[in-house]
Design an enzyme around this catalytic site. Structure first.
Site, PDB file in Angstrom:
ATOM      1  N   ASP A  53     143.037  14.471  17.681  1.00  0.00           N
ATOM      2  CA  ASP A  53     144.406  14.186  18.133  1.00  0.00           C
ATOM      3  C   ASP A  53     144.740  15.049  19.348  1.00  0.00           C
ATOM      4  O   ASP A  53     143.979  15.939  19.716  1.00  0.00           O
ATOM      5  CB  ASP A  53     145.411  14.456  17.001  1.00  0.00           C
ATOM      6  CG  ASP A  53     145.411  15.907  16.558  1.00  0.00           C
ATOM      7  OD1 ASP A  53     146.464  16.407  16.155  1.00  0.00           O
ATOM      8  OD2 ASP A  53     144.339  16.573  16.609  1.00  0.00           O
ATOM      9  N   ASP A  96     147.047  17.938  21.029  1.00  0.00           N
ATOM     10  CA  ASP A  96     147.778  19.097  20.539  1.00  0.00           C
ATOM     11  C   ASP A  96     149.261  18.983  20.888  1.00  0.00           C
ATOM     12  O   ASP A  96     149.666  18.173  21.734  1.00  0.00           O
ATOM     13  CB  ASP A  96     147.180  20.372  21.126  1.00  0.00           C
ATOM     14  CG  ASP A  96     147.460  21.592  20.263  1.00  0.00           C
ATOM     15  OD1 ASP A  96     147.220  21.515  19.043  1.00  0.00           O
ATOM     16  OD2 ASP A  96     147.910  22.624  20.799  1.00  0.00           O
TER      17      ASP A  96
END
Length: 262
Positions: free
Chosen positions: A203, A205
Protein backbone atom coordinates in the site's frame (compact mmCIF):
# COMPACT_ATOMS: atom_id res chain seq x y z
CA UNK A 1 23.67 -22.72 1.60
CA UNK A 2 20.84 -20.22 1.16
CA UNK A 3 18.90 -18.84 4.11
CA UNK A 4 15.46 -17.26 3.83
CA UNK A 5 13.79 -15.01 6.39
CA UNK A 6 10.11 -14.77 5.58
CA UNK A 7 7.27 -12.76 6.94
CA UNK A 8 3.63 -13.73 7.13
CA UNK A 9 2.58 -16.15 4.42
CA UNK A 10 6.01 -17.61 3.63
CA UNK A 11 5.89 -20.55 6.03
CA UNK A 12 5.47 -23.28 3.41
CA UNK A 13 8.15 -22.57 0.84
CA UNK A 14 9.69 -26.04 1.05
CA UNK A 15 8.09 -29.46 0.83
CA UNK A 16 8.67 -31.81 3.77
CA UNK A 17 11.40 -29.76 5.45
CA UNK A 18 13.29 -31.01 8.46
CA UNK A 19 12.90 -28.85 11.56
CA UNK A 20 16.18 -27.88 13.19
CA UNK A 21 16.64 -26.12 16.52
CA UNK A 22 19.85 -24.12 16.96
CA UNK A 23 21.02 -22.85 20.34
CA UNK A 24 22.65 -19.44 20.16
CA UNK A 25 24.48 -17.11 22.59
CA UNK A 26 21.64 -14.66 21.95
CA UNK A 27 18.70 -16.77 23.05
CA UNK A 28 16.08 -18.61 21.04
CA UNK A 29 15.33 -18.00 17.38
CA UNK A 30 11.89 -16.86 16.27
CA UNK A 31 10.99 -20.48 15.55
CA UNK A 32 12.59 -23.74 14.53
CA UNK A 33 14.48 -23.49 11.25
CA UNK A 34 13.16 -25.58 8.39
CA UNK A 35 15.93 -27.11 6.28
CA UNK A 36 15.36 -28.75 2.92
CA UNK A 37 16.44 -28.75 -0.70
CA UNK A 38 15.28 -27.13 -3.89
CA UNK A 39 16.90 -27.35 -7.32
CA UNK A 40 19.73 -29.35 -5.80
CA UNK A 41 20.58 -26.61 -3.30
CA UNK A 42 20.28 -26.72 0.46
CA UNK A 43 17.84 -24.17 1.87
CA UNK A 44 17.17 -22.97 5.44
CA UNK A 45 13.93 -21.12 6.11
CA UNK A 46 12.97 -19.24 9.27
CA UNK A 47 9.69 -17.38 9.79
CA UNK A 48 10.90 -14.00 11.01
CA UNK A 49 7.93 -13.37 13.30
CA UNK A 50 7.46 -16.99 14.36
CA UNK A 51 5.05 -19.48 12.86
CA UNK A 52 2.05 -17.95 14.64
CA UNK A 53 3.28 -14.36 14.29
CA UNK A 54 4.48 -14.42 17.89
CA UNK A 55 7.00 -11.59 17.65
CA UNK A 56 6.13 -7.98 16.72
CA UNK A 57 8.82 -6.24 14.64
CA UNK A 58 10.55 -4.56 17.58
CA UNK A 59 10.79 -7.87 19.48
CA UNK A 60 12.05 -10.19 16.73
CA UNK A 61 15.22 -11.92 18.04
CA UNK A 62 17.31 -10.72 15.11
CA UNK A 63 20.71 -11.62 16.55
CA UNK A 64 19.67 -15.17 17.39
CA UNK A 65 18.08 -15.62 13.96
CA UNK A 66 21.11 -14.44 12.00
CA UNK A 67 23.59 -16.27 14.23
CA UNK A 68 21.67 -19.54 13.82
CA UNK A 69 21.75 -19.20 10.03
CA UNK A 70 25.52 -18.75 10.16
CA UNK A 71 25.85 -21.81 12.40
CA UNK A 72 23.99 -23.86 9.81
CA UNK A 73 26.46 -22.84 7.12
CA UNK A 74 24.33 -20.22 5.37
CA UNK A 75 26.34 -17.76 3.28
CA UNK A 76 23.51 -16.01 1.42
CA UNK A 77 20.30 -14.65 2.95
CA UNK A 78 17.10 -13.64 1.15
CA UNK A 79 15.09 -11.25 3.32
CA UNK A 80 11.77 -10.38 1.63
CA UNK A 81 9.33 -8.26 3.64
CA UNK A 82 5.98 -6.55 3.26
CA UNK A 83 6.44 -2.79 2.90
CA UNK A 84 4.72 0.50 2.22
CA UNK A 85 5.46 2.90 -0.63
CA UNK A 86 6.78 6.41 -0.03
CA UNK A 87 6.67 7.51 -3.68
CA UNK A 88 3.75 7.69 -6.14
CA UNK A 89 5.63 5.77 -8.83
CA UNK A 90 6.20 2.82 -6.47
CA UNK A 91 2.79 1.20 -6.66
CA UNK A 92 1.05 -1.45 -4.56
CA UNK A 93 1.96 -4.83 -6.03
CA UNK A 94 5.42 -3.64 -7.13
CA UNK A 95 8.66 -5.12 -5.79
CA UNK A 96 11.65 -2.97 -4.84
CA UNK A 97 15.16 -4.47 -4.90
CA UNK A 98 16.67 -2.23 -2.22
CA UNK A 99 20.25 -0.99 -2.38
CA UNK A 100 20.34 1.21 0.74
CA UNK A 101 18.64 1.66 4.09
CA UNK A 102 18.00 4.37 6.67
CA UNK A 103 17.73 3.22 10.28
CA UNK A 104 15.00 4.88 12.33
CA UNK A 105 14.65 2.09 14.90
CA UNK A 106 15.61 2.35 18.55
CA UNK A 107 16.59 0.06 21.42
CA UNK A 108 17.27 -2.91 19.12
CA UNK A 109 20.29 -5.14 19.66
CA UNK A 110 21.92 -4.44 16.31
CA UNK A 111 25.49 -5.75 16.52
CA UNK A 112 27.53 -8.79 17.49
CA UNK A 113 30.42 -6.53 18.46
CA UNK A 114 30.93 -6.63 22.24
CA UNK A 115 33.41 -5.43 24.84
CA UNK A 116 37.08 -5.90 23.98
CA UNK A 117 36.28 -6.31 20.30
CA UNK A 118 35.83 -3.57 17.73
CA UNK A 119 34.84 -4.29 14.14
CA UNK A 120 33.88 -1.41 11.88
CA UNK A 121 32.04 -2.49 8.74
CA UNK A 122 31.26 -0.45 5.67
CA UNK A 123 27.62 0.27 4.85
CA UNK A 124 28.30 1.54 1.34
CA UNK A 125 26.75 -1.59 -0.18
CA UNK A 126 24.85 -3.40 2.57
CA UNK A 127 22.80 -5.37 0.02
CA UNK A 128 24.74 -7.81 -2.14
CA UNK A 129 24.95 -6.44 -5.68
CA UNK A 130 25.36 -9.94 -7.13
CA UNK A 131 22.13 -11.15 -5.49
CA UNK A 132 20.39 -7.91 -6.47
CA UNK A 133 21.33 -8.51 -10.11
CA UNK A 134 19.97 -12.06 -9.88
CA UNK A 135 16.72 -10.75 -8.35
CA UNK A 136 16.31 -8.13 -11.08
CA UNK A 137 16.87 -10.70 -13.84
CA UNK A 138 14.46 -13.12 -12.18
CA UNK A 139 11.74 -10.47 -11.88
CA UNK A 140 12.09 -9.71 -15.58
CA UNK A 141 11.76 -13.38 -16.49
CA UNK A 142 8.65 -13.69 -14.32
CA UNK A 143 7.12 -10.39 -15.56
CA UNK A 144 7.06 -9.00 -12.02
CA UNK A 145 7.07 -5.21 -11.86
CA UNK A 146 10.26 -4.42 -9.94
CA UNK A 147 12.22 -1.27 -9.18
CA UNK A 148 15.91 -2.04 -9.56
CA UNK A 149 17.02 0.06 -6.61
CA UNK A 150 15.54 1.94 -3.69
CA UNK A 151 16.16 3.14 -0.16
CA UNK A 152 14.17 1.56 2.64
CA UNK A 153 13.61 3.50 5.84
CA UNK A 154 13.09 1.12 8.75
CA UNK A 155 10.89 2.36 11.57
CA UNK A 156 10.61 0.77 14.98
CA UNK A 157 6.94 -0.18 15.02
CA UNK A 158 4.61 -1.58 15.98
CA UNK A 159 2.82 1.69 15.22
CA UNK A 160 2.80 3.12 11.69
CA UNK A 161 4.16 6.56 10.86
CA UNK A 162 2.23 9.74 11.48
CA UNK A 163 1.41 11.81 8.38
CA UNK A 164 4.21 14.36 9.08
CA UNK A 165 6.73 11.54 9.62
CA UNK A 166 5.65 9.85 6.40
CA UNK A 167 5.86 13.10 4.43
CA UNK A 168 9.33 13.71 5.88
CA UNK A 169 10.50 10.31 4.63
CA UNK A 170 8.92 10.87 1.22
CA UNK A 171 10.43 14.33 0.82
CA UNK A 172 13.83 12.85 1.67
CA UNK A 173 13.55 10.70 -1.43
CA UNK A 174 13.19 7.31 0.26
CA UNK A 175 11.14 4.77 -1.71
CA UNK A 176 10.13 2.13 0.84
CA UNK A 177 9.16 1.87 4.50
CA UNK A 178 9.01 -1.21 6.72
CA UNK A 179 9.73 -2.38 10.26
CA UNK A 180 11.98 -5.44 9.99
CA UNK A 181 14.87 -4.97 7.58
CA UNK A 182 17.10 -3.40 10.23
CA UNK A 183 19.07 -4.79 12.03
CA UNK A 184 18.72 -8.01 10.02
CA UNK A 185 20.83 -6.66 7.15
CA UNK A 186 23.68 -5.26 9.24
CA UNK A 187 23.90 -8.41 11.37
CA UNK A 188 24.28 -10.49 8.22
CA UNK A 189 26.95 -8.03 7.05
CA UNK A 190 28.86 -8.46 10.31
CA UNK A 191 28.93 -12.25 9.95
CA UNK A 192 30.08 -12.08 6.34
CA UNK A 193 26.86 -13.29 4.74
CA UNK A 194 25.55 -11.76 1.52
CA UNK A 195 22.09 -10.27 2.05
CA UNK A 196 19.24 -9.41 -0.30
CA UNK A 197 16.08 -7.49 0.49
CA UNK A 198 13.05 -7.55 -1.77
CA UNK A 199 10.42 -5.13 -0.49
CA UNK A 200 6.88 -6.22 -1.38
CA UNK A 201 4.69 -3.13 -1.67
CA UNK A 202 1.22 -3.62 -0.17
CA UNK A 203 0.00 0.00 0.00
CA UNK A 204 0.92 3.68 -0.03
CA UNK A 205 2.17 5.11 3.24
CA UNK A 206 0.17 7.72 5.13
CA UNK A 207 1.98 10.79 3.79
CA UNK A 208 1.01 10.08 0.17
CA UNK A 209 -2.73 10.26 0.73
CA UNK A 210 -4.13 13.04 -1.45
CA UNK A 211 -0.95 13.34 -3.53
CA UNK A 212 -1.59 12.99 -7.27
CA UNK A 213 -5.02 11.57 -6.52
CA UNK A 214 -3.70 8.77 -4.30
CA UNK A 215 -6.28 7.46 -1.87
CA UNK A 216 -5.73 5.41 1.25
CA UNK A 217 -6.02 1.68 0.58
CA UNK A 218 -8.77 -0.14 2.38
CA UNK A 219 -8.17 -3.42 4.21
CA UNK A 220 -9.61 -5.56 1.41
CA UNK A 221 -7.28 -3.96 -1.16
CA UNK A 222 -4.25 -4.40 1.08
CA UNK A 223 -5.07 -8.06 1.74
CA UNK A 224 -5.60 -8.73 -1.96
CA UNK A 225 -2.24 -7.14 -2.81
CA UNK A 226 -0.61 -9.03 0.04
CA UNK A 227 -1.91 -12.35 -1.29
CA UNK A 228 -0.72 -11.55 -4.81
CA UNK A 229 2.70 -10.50 -3.52
CA UNK A 230 3.02 -13.74 -1.53
CA UNK A 231 2.46 -15.82 -4.64
CA UNK A 232 4.83 -13.70 -6.72
CA UNK A 233 7.62 -13.74 -4.15
CA UNK A 234 7.42 -17.52 -3.84
CA UNK A 235 7.95 -17.79 -7.59
CA UNK A 236 10.74 -15.22 -7.39
CA UNK A 237 12.52 -17.09 -4.60
CA UNK A 238 12.33 -20.40 -6.46
CA UNK A 239 13.63 -18.72 -9.63
CA UNK A 240 16.46 -17.08 -7.69
CA UNK A 241 17.44 -20.35 -6.05
CA UNK A 242 17.71 -21.91 -9.50
CA UNK A 243 19.84 -19.03 -10.80
CA UNK A 244 21.98 -18.28 -7.74
CA UNK A 245 25.61 -19.37 -8.06
CA UNK A 246 28.79 -18.68 -6.13
CA UNK A 247 28.88 -15.02 -5.18
CA UNK A 248 32.04 -13.07 -6.04
CA UNK A 249 31.64 -10.97 -2.90
CA UNK A 250 33.40 -13.44 -0.64
CA UNK A 251 33.28 -12.68 3.05
CA UNK A 252 32.31 -9.10 3.83
CA UNK A 253 34.57 -9.22 6.87
CA UNK A 254 37.65 -9.88 4.73
CA UNK A 255 37.29 -6.34 3.37
CA UNK A 256 37.00 -4.67 6.74
CA UNK A 257 39.68 -3.02 8.83
CA UNK A 258 39.30 -4.24 12.39
CA UNK A 259 40.86 -3.07 15.62
CA UNK A 260 40.92 -4.70 19.03
CA UNK A 261 40.83 -2.82 22.28
CA UNK A 262 44.04 -3.57 24.19
Amino acid sequence: MIGIFGGSGFYELLNNPQEVEIKTPYGETSDKIMVGEYAGKKIAFLPRHGRNHKYPPHKVPYRANVWAMKELGVNKIFGPCASGSLQPHVKPGDFVICDAYVDRTRNREDTFVDLNKVCHISSLSPYCNHLRKTAIESCRELNIQAHEKGTVVVINGPRFSTIPESRWFSSSGFEVINMTNYPEVVLANELGMCYLNVSLITDYDAGLEGVDGIKASNLQEILATFKKNNENVKQLIFKMIEKTDDCPCGSCLEKVETAKIK
